[in-house]
Enzyme design. Sequence first.
Site, PDB file in Angstrom:
ATOM      1  N   ARG A 178       4.085  18.500   0.176  1.00 31.10           N
ATOM      2  CA  ARG A 178       4.275  18.337  -1.283  1.00 31.10           C
ATOM      3  C   ARG A 178       4.888  19.571  -1.951  1.00 31.10           C
ATOM      4  O   ARG A 178       5.746  19.410  -2.837  1.00 31.10           O
ATOM      5  CB  ARG A 178       2.967  17.898  -1.947  1.00 31.10           C
ATOM      6  CG  ARG A 178       2.724  16.403  -1.733  1.00 31.10           C
ATOM      7  CD  ARG A 178       1.384  15.922  -2.262  1.00 31.10           C
ATOM      8  NE  ARG A 178       1.221  14.488  -1.982  1.00 31.10           N
ATOM      9  CZ  ARG A 178       0.050  13.881  -1.903  1.00 31.10           C
ATOM     10  NH1 ARG A 178      -1.071  14.554  -2.088  1.00 31.10           N
ATOM     11  NH2 ARG A 178      -0.010  12.587  -1.657  1.00 31.10           N
ATOM     12  N   ALA A 236       0.843  -1.211   0.000  1.00 35.23           N
ATOM     13  CA  ALA A 236       0.000   0.000   0.000  1.00 35.23           C
ATOM     14  C   ALA A 236       0.867   1.246   0.000  1.00 35.23           C
ATOM     15  O   ALA A 236       1.426   1.623   1.032  1.00 35.23           O
ATOM     16  CB  ALA A 236      -0.919   0.004   1.232  1.00 35.23           C
ATOM     17  N   GLY A 237       1.020   1.841  -1.205  1.00 31.76           N
ATOM     18  CA  GLY A 237       1.775   3.087  -1.333  1.00 31.76           C
ATOM     19  C   GLY A 237       0.835   4.183  -1.789  1.00 31.76           C
ATOM     20  O   GLY A 237       0.513   5.108  -1.047  1.00 31.76           O
ATOM     21  N   GLN A 296       0.970  10.346 -11.099  1.00 31.66           N
ATOM     22  CA  GLN A 296      -0.389   9.881 -11.413  1.00 31.66           C
ATOM     23  C   GLN A 296      -1.318  10.160 -10.232  1.00 31.66           C
ATOM     24  O   GLN A 296      -2.468  10.585 -10.421  1.00 31.66           O
ATOM     25  CB  GLN A 296      -0.362   8.378 -11.747  1.00 31.66           C
ATOM     26  CG  GLN A 296       0.283   8.054 -13.086  1.00 31.66           C
ATOM     27  CD  GLN A 296       1.791   8.341 -13.129  1.00 31.66           C
ATOM     28  OE1 GLN A 296       2.501   8.203 -12.137  1.00 31.66           O
ATOM     29  NE2 GLN A 296       2.263   8.751 -14.295  1.00 31.66           N
ATOM     30  N   GLU A 314       6.169  10.819  -2.125  1.00 31.29           N
ATOM     31  CA  GLU A 314       5.104  11.735  -1.674  1.00 31.29           C
ATOM     32  C   GLU A 314       3.925  11.798  -2.655  1.00 31.29           C
ATOM     33  O   GLU A 314       3.309  12.841  -2.850  1.00 31.29           O
ATOM     34  CB  GLU A 314       5.662  13.123  -1.370  1.00 31.29           C
ATOM     35  CG  GLU A 314       6.491  13.092  -0.097  1.00 31.29           C
ATOM     36  CD  GLU A 314       6.576  14.413   0.620  1.00 31.29           C
ATOM     37  OE1 GLU A 314       5.621  15.189   0.560  1.00 31.29           O
ATOM     38  OE2 GLU A 314       7.609  14.649   1.247  1.00 31.29           O
ATOM     39  N   GLN A 344      20.996  15.143 -22.669  1.00 30.05           N
ATOM     40  CA  GLN A 344      21.029  15.229 -24.134  1.00 30.05           C
ATOM     41  C   GLN A 344      21.983  16.343 -24.602  1.00 30.05           C
ATOM     42  O   GLN A 344      22.732  16.169 -25.561  1.00 30.05           O
ATOM     43  CB  GLN A 344      19.605  15.489 -24.654  1.00 30.05           C
ATOM     44  CG  GLN A 344      19.407  15.240 -26.135  1.00 30.05           C
ATOM     45  CD  GLN A 344      19.541  13.757 -26.485  1.00 30.05           C
ATOM     46  OE1 GLN A 344      19.441  12.892 -25.634  1.00 30.05           O
ATOM     47  NE2 GLN A 344      19.804  13.491 -27.752  1.00 30.05           N
TER      48      GLN A 344
HETATM   49  N1  CAA Z   1      -6.922  16.743   3.707  1.00 33.31           N
HETATM   50  C1  CAA Z   1      -7.879  16.356   4.596  1.00 33.31           C
HETATM   51  N2  CAA Z   1      -8.765  15.343   4.338  1.00 33.31           N
HETATM   52  C2  CAA Z   1      -8.633  14.723   3.147  1.00 33.31           C
HETATM   53  C3  CAA Z   1      -7.658  15.056   2.202  1.00 33.31           C
HETATM   54  C4  CAA Z   1      -6.791  16.130   2.511  1.00 33.31           C
HETATM   55  N3  CAA Z   1      -5.844  16.529   1.651  1.00 33.31           N
HETATM   56  N4  CAA Z   1      -7.773  14.266   1.123  1.00 33.31           N
HETATM   57  C5  CAA Z   1      -8.805  13.438   1.370  1.00 33.31           C
HETATM   58  N5  CAA Z   1      -9.317  13.721   2.592  1.00 33.31           N
HETATM   59  C6  CAA Z   1     -10.496  13.096   3.242  1.00 33.31           C
HETATM   60  C7  CAA Z   1     -11.660  13.083   2.277  1.00 33.31           C
HETATM   61  O1  CAA Z   1     -12.382  14.305   2.332  1.00 33.31           O
HETATM   62  C8  CAA Z   1     -12.466  11.915   2.802  1.00 33.31           C
HETATM   63  O2  CAA Z   1     -13.139  12.320   3.967  1.00 33.31           O
HETATM   64  P1  CAA Z   1     -14.737  12.175   4.094  1.00 33.31           P
HETATM   65  O3  CAA Z   1     -15.032  10.720   3.811  1.00 33.31           O
HETATM   66  O4  CAA Z   1     -15.002  12.567   5.505  1.00 33.31           O
HETATM   67  O5  CAA Z   1     -15.312  13.090   3.071  1.00 33.31           O
HETATM   68  C9  CAA Z   1     -11.380  10.941   3.259  1.00 33.31           C
HETATM   69  O6  CAA Z   1     -10.214  11.732   3.512  1.00 33.31           O
HETATM   70  C10 CAA Z   1     -11.057   9.906   2.203  1.00 33.31           C
HETATM   71  O7  CAA Z   1     -10.659  10.591   1.033  1.00 33.31           O
HETATM   72  P2  CAA Z   1     -10.693   9.931  -0.400  1.00 33.31           P
HETATM   73  O8  CAA Z   1     -12.007   9.225  -0.576  1.00 33.31           O
HETATM   74  O9  CAA Z   1     -10.332  10.948  -1.399  1.00 33.31           O
HETATM   75  O10 CAA Z   1      -9.547   8.828  -0.232  1.00 33.31           O
HETATM   76  P3  CAA Z   1      -9.000   7.747  -1.250  1.00 33.31           P
HETATM   77  O11 CAA Z   1      -8.836   6.479  -0.521  1.00 33.31           O
HETATM   78  O12 CAA Z   1      -9.791   7.749  -2.519  1.00 33.31           O
HETATM   79  O13 CAA Z   1      -7.485   8.203  -1.590  1.00 33.31           O
HETATM   80  C11 CAA Z   1      -5.614   9.490  -2.250  1.00 33.31           C
HETATM   81  C12 CAA Z   1      -7.044   9.398  -1.674  1.00 33.31           C
HETATM   82  C13 CAA Z   1      -5.496  10.962  -2.585  1.00 33.31           C
HETATM   83  C14 CAA Z   1      -5.335   8.678  -3.480  1.00 33.31           C
HETATM   84  C15 CAA Z   1      -4.611   9.105  -1.133  1.00 33.31           C
HETATM   85  O14 CAA Z   1      -4.664   7.735  -0.884  1.00 33.31           O
HETATM   86  C16 CAA Z   1      -3.180   9.522  -1.458  1.00 33.31           C
HETATM   87  O15 CAA Z   1      -2.804  10.696  -1.296  1.00 33.31           O
HETATM   88  N6  CAA Z   1      -2.331   8.575  -1.892  1.00 33.31           N
HETATM   89  C17 CAA Z   1      -0.903   8.845  -2.093  1.00 33.31           C
HETATM   90  C18 CAA Z   1      -0.159   8.669  -0.818  1.00 33.31           C
HETATM   91  C19 CAA Z   1       1.225   9.191  -0.847  1.00 33.31           C
HETATM   92  O16 CAA Z   1       1.485  10.314  -1.200  1.00 33.31           O
HETATM   93  N7  CAA Z   1       2.158   8.343  -0.419  1.00 33.31           N
HETATM   94  C20 CAA Z   1       3.493   8.723  -0.252  1.00 33.31           C
HETATM   95  C21 CAA Z   1       3.927   8.412   1.137  1.00 33.31           C
HETATM   96  S1  CAA Z   1       5.076   9.481   1.873  1.00 33.31           S
HETATM   97  C22 CAA Z   1       6.510   9.353   1.037  1.00 33.31           C
HETATM   98  O17 CAA Z   1       6.580   8.941  -0.061  1.00 33.31           O
HETATM   99  C23 CAA Z   1       7.706   9.883   1.698  1.00 33.31           C
HETATM  100  C24 CAA Z   1       8.731   8.923   2.049  1.00 33.31           C
HETATM  101  O18 CAA Z   1       9.215   8.878   3.197  1.00 33.31           O
HETATM  102  C25 CAA Z   1       9.324   8.151   0.953  1.00 33.31           C
END
Ligand code: CAA
Length: 394
Positions: A253, A140-141, A379, A375, A348
């Site tokens: 971000r 799960a990422g 996509q 982060e 290049q």
């Molecule tokens: N702020 C506050 N609340 C938020 C929000 C935000 N930015 N985005 C969503 N929510 C809330 C929504 O409003 C929703 O709440 P309600 O049900 O109360 O309305 C709830 O959270 C669920 O939201 P979604 O239905 O939109 O959630 P989703 O499961 O469809 O997924 C996603 C959303 C944007 C794809 C999210 O999973 C995501 O950001 N994925 C990427 C994760 C990521 O960036 N991973 C990297 C990890 S860190 C890293 O890489 C650093 C390292 O150390 C290497």
Amino acid sequence: MTTIEQGAATGVSFALTDEQKALRDLARDFAAKEIRPKEAEYDAKMQHPVEVIAKAHELGLMNLHVPEEYGGLGLGCFDGMLVGEELYWGCAGIGTSVSANGLGSGPLIIAGTDEQKATWLAPLIDEPILCSFGLSEPGAGSDVAALKATAVREGDEYVLNGSKTFITNAGYAAWTVVFAKTDPKAGSKGMSAFIVPMDTPGVTIEKHLDKMGQRATDTSAFALQDVRVPVENRLGEEGDGFKIAMATLDFTRPGTAVGAVGVAQAAYEHAVAYAKQRVTFDVPIAMHQGINFMIADMATEIEAARLLTWQAAWMLDQGYGRKATLYSSFAKRFAADTAMKVATDAVQVFGGYGYIKEYPVEKLMRDAKLFQIYEGTSQIQRLVIAKEIFLPKD
Ligand code: CAA
């Protein structure tokens, strides 16, 4: 009146204050003297830059957003842009190592109680210790709600089990904010956040991952086996974890985006310098339109990426909250893709030399790739942007 002054008069300005210029200059000087000379060696050896981190800490270039009450500078997201671009210009791997406490401490700054902040944030200011953000898992990422780690309450403690991977600085962190399911059937609403000291029995660093680029940053995988933390280590209420993670990423971000700008700027500068001195067909290659149009596009796109990061950071500082989510993802998506394109084009411009490790742009191309992945991939940023367009939140 200059354009900048006119902007200021209407409440919009790109002019930095004297303090901001001094902060940026400090970071630039540090990057030029302490980071650049070491980037190739640290990259080759995949070396954790412990001395650079210590010096950055001493100069106050780490933990910029820790509030003043806990000994920090309490700087906003925008000021972080000025420091971040310079550090990553020096070396993206070292820049990430130095900056990643922003991600680790973000959940505490957003959702911690006064007591939690005093306990966990204040020591970050006193010593060059690291913290990390334990969200991603082997399965799960991108789909955060699918993570599998669990936290089960037993009396005044939680017992955590699971696996985390791709965690920046985890191998050297004093503590990590671990996201785990307290209610596995409740999807994103069943996730909670816990501060886990990394020396707690049951936490095992399994691997320091051997990466393509940004090799001076530790990226580790760790396991949690019956790890017990007190209830006081939970951030917010049970079920708040997903929103805490998302709000943290909204704030960090732009910082990642500006790191991409720093890498793109470095690649661009190398390409311009090389284009001026390399001669083909009796003229410097800068005189050939095939080259100078590439350079012109690099300069334009870097500036556009920088402006998007500045705007997103400014909005976060102005308290736009959830409305800044869209801009944060605009910045991350565009800057990451720009860094990849600019670094590829810089290779290049260098031709065969660009592909050789002796020349700096080869590393920059490898480093740039990670911005499109960590982060939230490019996509995922598009997915966030589309959601915010079609299903905007107030
Ligand atoms: N702020 C506050 N609340 C938020 C929000 C935000 N930015 N985005 C969503 N929510 C809330 C929504 O409003 C929703 O709440 P309600 O049900 O109360 O309305 C709830 O959270 C669920 O939201 P979604 O239905 O939109 O959630 P989703 O499961 O469809 O997924 C996603 C959303 C944007 C794809 C999210 O999973 C995501 O950001 N994925 C990427 C994760 C990521 O960036 N991973 C990297 C990890 S860190 C890293 O890489 C650093 C390292 O150390 C290497």
